[in-house]
Design a protein around this motif. Structure first.
Motif, PDB file in Angstrom:
ATOM      1  N   LEU A 180      47.647  42.144  35.057  1.00  0.00           N
ATOM      2  CA  LEU A 180      48.687  40.972  35.231  1.00  0.00           C
ATOM      3  C   LEU A 180      48.782  40.568  36.651  1.00  0.00           C
ATOM      4  CD1 LEU A 180      51.543  42.949  33.313  1.00  0.00           C
ATOM      5  CD2 LEU A 180      50.183  40.989  32.629  1.00  0.00           C
ATOM      6  N   GLY A 181      48.541  41.420  37.602  1.00  0.00           N
ATOM      7  CA  GLY A 181      48.467  40.714  39.074  1.00  0.00           C
ATOM      8  C   GLY A 181      47.474  39.832  39.260  1.00  0.00           C
ATOM      9  N   PHE A 182      46.313  40.407  38.682  1.00  0.00           N
ATOM     10  CA  PHE A 182      44.987  39.148  38.893  1.00  0.00           C
ATOM     11  C   PHE A 182      45.269  37.986  38.020  1.00  0.00           C
ATOM     12  CE2 PHE A 182      41.022  37.418  37.246  1.00  0.00           C
ATOM     13  CZ  PHE A 182      40.576  37.333  38.463  1.00  0.00           C
ATOM     14  N   ALA A 183      46.009  38.044  37.044  1.00  0.00           N
ATOM     15  CA  ALA A 183      46.501  36.805  36.179  1.00  0.00           C
ATOM     16  C   ALA A 183      47.263  35.825  37.167  1.00  0.00           C
ATOM     17  CB  ALA A 183      46.818  37.109  34.879  1.00  0.00           C
ATOM     18  N   ALA A 185      48.450  34.426  47.417  1.00  0.00           N
ATOM     19  CA  ALA A 185      48.038  34.951  46.035  1.00  0.00           C
ATOM     20  C   ALA A 185      48.497  36.347  46.096  1.00  0.00           C
ATOM     21  CB  ALA A 185      46.605  34.957  45.459  1.00  0.00           C
ATOM     22  N   ALA A 186      48.325  37.148  47.155  1.00  0.00           N
ATOM     23  CA  ALA A 186      48.707  38.691  46.955  1.00  0.00           C
ATOM     24  C   ALA A 186      50.309  38.859  47.010  1.00  0.00           C
ATOM     25  CB  ALA A 186      48.230  39.399  48.238  1.00  0.00           C
ATOM     26  N   VAL A 187      51.038  38.046  47.840  1.00  0.00           N
ATOM     27  CA  VAL A 187      52.343  38.108  48.014  1.00  0.00           C
ATOM     28  C   VAL A 187      53.023  37.858  46.640  1.00  0.00           C
ATOM     29  CG1 VAL A 187      54.420  37.142  49.083  1.00  0.00           C
ATOM     30  CG2 VAL A 187      52.442  37.643  50.493  1.00  0.00           C
ATOM     31  N   VAL A 188      52.612  36.645  45.967  1.00  0.00           N
ATOM     32  CA  VAL A 188      53.248  36.376  44.498  1.00  0.00           C
ATOM     33  C   VAL A 188      53.052  37.348  43.415  1.00  0.00           C
ATOM     34  CG1 VAL A 188      53.404  33.986  45.246  1.00  0.00           C
ATOM     35  CG2 VAL A 188      51.490  34.639  44.071  1.00  0.00           C
ATOM     36  N   LEU A 205      36.069  30.105  43.951  1.00  0.00           N
ATOM     37  CA  LEU A 205      36.815  30.433  44.725  1.00  0.00           C
ATOM     38  C   LEU A 205      38.082  30.927  44.426  1.00  0.00           C
ATOM     39  CD1 LEU A 205      37.517  30.249  47.744  1.00  0.00           C
ATOM     40  CD2 LEU A 205      38.593  28.321  47.613  1.00  0.00           C
ATOM     41  N   SER A 206      38.680  30.695  43.233  1.00  0.00           N
ATOM     42  CA  SER A 206      39.698  31.171  42.480  1.00  0.00           C
ATOM     43  C   SER A 206      39.532  32.626  42.365  1.00  0.00           C
ATOM     44  CB  SER A 206      40.172  30.608  41.325  1.00  0.00           C
ATOM     45  OG  SER A 206      40.978  29.052  41.652  1.00  0.00           O
ATOM     46  N   LEU A 207      38.515  33.081  41.666  1.00  0.00           N
ATOM     47  CA  LEU A 207      38.165  34.426  41.056  1.00  0.00           C
ATOM     48  C   LEU A 207      37.708  35.199  42.443  1.00  0.00           C
ATOM     49  CD1 LEU A 207      35.324  33.818  38.510  1.00  0.00           C
ATOM     50  CD2 LEU A 207      37.646  34.394  38.222  1.00  0.00           C
ATOM     51  N   GLN A 208      37.204  34.575  43.608  1.00  0.00           N
ATOM     52  CA  GLN A 208      37.284  35.565  44.767  1.00  0.00           C
ATOM     53  C   GLN A 208      38.663  35.718  45.492  1.00  0.00           C
ATOM     54  OE1 GLN A 208      34.213  33.891  47.662  1.00  0.00           O
ATOM     55  NE2 GLN A 208      33.294  32.761  45.904  1.00  0.00           N
ATOM     56  N   VAL A 209      39.334  34.775  45.567  1.00  0.00           N
ATOM     57  CA  VAL A 209      40.808  34.738  46.004  1.00  0.00           C
ATOM     58  C   VAL A 209      41.340  35.833  45.098  1.00  0.00           C
ATOM     59  CG1 VAL A 209      42.762  33.877  46.496  1.00  0.00           C
ATOM     60  CG2 VAL A 209      40.796  32.678  47.398  1.00  0.00           C
ATOM     61  N   SER A 210      41.585  35.708  43.834  1.00  0.00           N
ATOM     62  CA  SER A 210      42.290  36.423  42.974  1.00  0.00           C
ATOM     63  C   SER A 210      41.818  38.087  43.339  1.00  0.00           C
ATOM     64  CB  SER A 210      42.027  36.092  41.564  1.00  0.00           C
ATOM     65  OG  SER A 210      42.748  34.623  41.391  1.00  0.00           O
ATOM     66  N   ILE A 211      40.547  38.251  42.835  1.00  0.00           N
ATOM     67  CA  ILE A 211      40.224  39.520  43.194  1.00  0.00           C
ATOM     68  C   ILE A 211      40.490  40.225  44.463  1.00  0.00           C
ATOM     69  CG2 ILE A 211      37.876  41.166  43.450  1.00  0.00           C
ATOM     70  CD1 ILE A 211      36.606  39.203  41.706  1.00  0.00           C
ATOM     71  N   ALA A 212      40.469  39.506  45.719  1.00  0.00           N
ATOM     72  CA  ALA A 212      40.937  39.933  46.960  1.00  0.00           C
ATOM     73  C   ALA A 212      42.333  40.018  47.049  1.00  0.00           C
ATOM     74  CB  ALA A 212      40.339  39.187  48.085  1.00  0.00           C
ATOM     75  N   ALA A 213      42.898  39.195  46.638  1.00  0.00           N
ATOM     76  CA  ALA A 213      44.585  39.168  46.668  1.00  0.00           C
ATOM     77  C   ALA A 213      45.125  40.399  45.819  1.00  0.00           C
ATOM     78  CB  ALA A 213      45.117  38.023  46.131  1.00  0.00           C
TER      79      ALA A 213
END
Length: 224
Positions: free
Chosen positions: A158-161, A102-105, A16-24
């Protein structure tokens, strides 16, 4: 456990973290690309104030960011009500809420990296393209983006991390529902709280490996 003997309590938050991070990251990168390009060339009164607002999520406590998102996107807000009635979408306690948090931060990091990359492109090259009749979008696509490609790659990484490590804002708006909104950081927190230290260490090690690899790639892009 799955066929490999790996517990779902480990696989679900990682997946889920990978999916959320990629989308965000995709959302934040696209927004950062458009905004950074406009802000790198625009001159107007109050520009510093606007940029300060863009960078606020970088310094505000994540719980504050999450609370603001909860107020703005909750079921009592006009945005939340409109999304639910028109699009049948809900943000609270949903994966979409985790993506938005995640996108906002991650946006400030992406924005800063992209803006620095755009400003590093020789102004004379951009002016020469404009003098030949190129529009602003043509200058961006054919001049700026190719020359700032390393900054683009670094910004995305960096955004993904940052999105991968998001905790506070996600907890506020998406909560911690195993298999639905539970990301790696929230899974670690509740694993420690429940005394499941082996699971917490496994998730922590996974996060460290991901983060180390991303930072290493970002550093290589800047030095190569």
């Amino acid at each position: 456990m799955n066929a490999l003997g790996i517990p779902e309590s480990f696989l679900e938050p990682v997946g889920l973290s990978l999916q959320v991070s990629i989308a965000a990251t995709a959302i934040a990168f696209l927004a950062g690309l458009l905004v950074a390009w406009r802000m790198s060339t625009a001159i107007f009164y109050g520009k510093t104030l606007v940029e300060t607002v863009f960078l606020l999520p970088l310094v505000l406590p994540p719980s504050v960011v999450g609370f603001i998102l909860l107020v703005m996107l909750g079921k009592n807000s006009w945005i939340g009500q409109a999304a639910e009635s028109l699009l049948h979408l809900s943000f609270v306690f949903q994966p979409l809420g985790a993506v938005i948090a995640a996108a906002v931060v991650s946006f400030p990091l992406i924005y800063q990296s992209l803006k620095s990359g755009f400003q590093a492109v020789d102004k004379e090259l951009k002016d020469a393209a404009r003098s030949q009749g190129a529009g602003e979008w043509q200058v961006l696509i054919y001049i700026v983006l190719p020359l700032a490609s390393r900054s683009l790659q670094s910004a995305f990484i960096l955004g993904f991390a940052r999105a991968l490590g998001e905790f506070g804002a996600t907890m506020m708006i998406a909560g911690n529902i195993p298999g639905r909104t539970q990301t790696i950081p929230t899974a670690i927190y509740f694993a420690v709280d429940a005394g499941k230290l082996q699971l917490a260490w496994a998730l922590t090690g996974c996060t460290i490996l991901f983060s180390f690899g991303l930072l290493w790639i970002s550093s290589r892009l800047k030095t190569d």
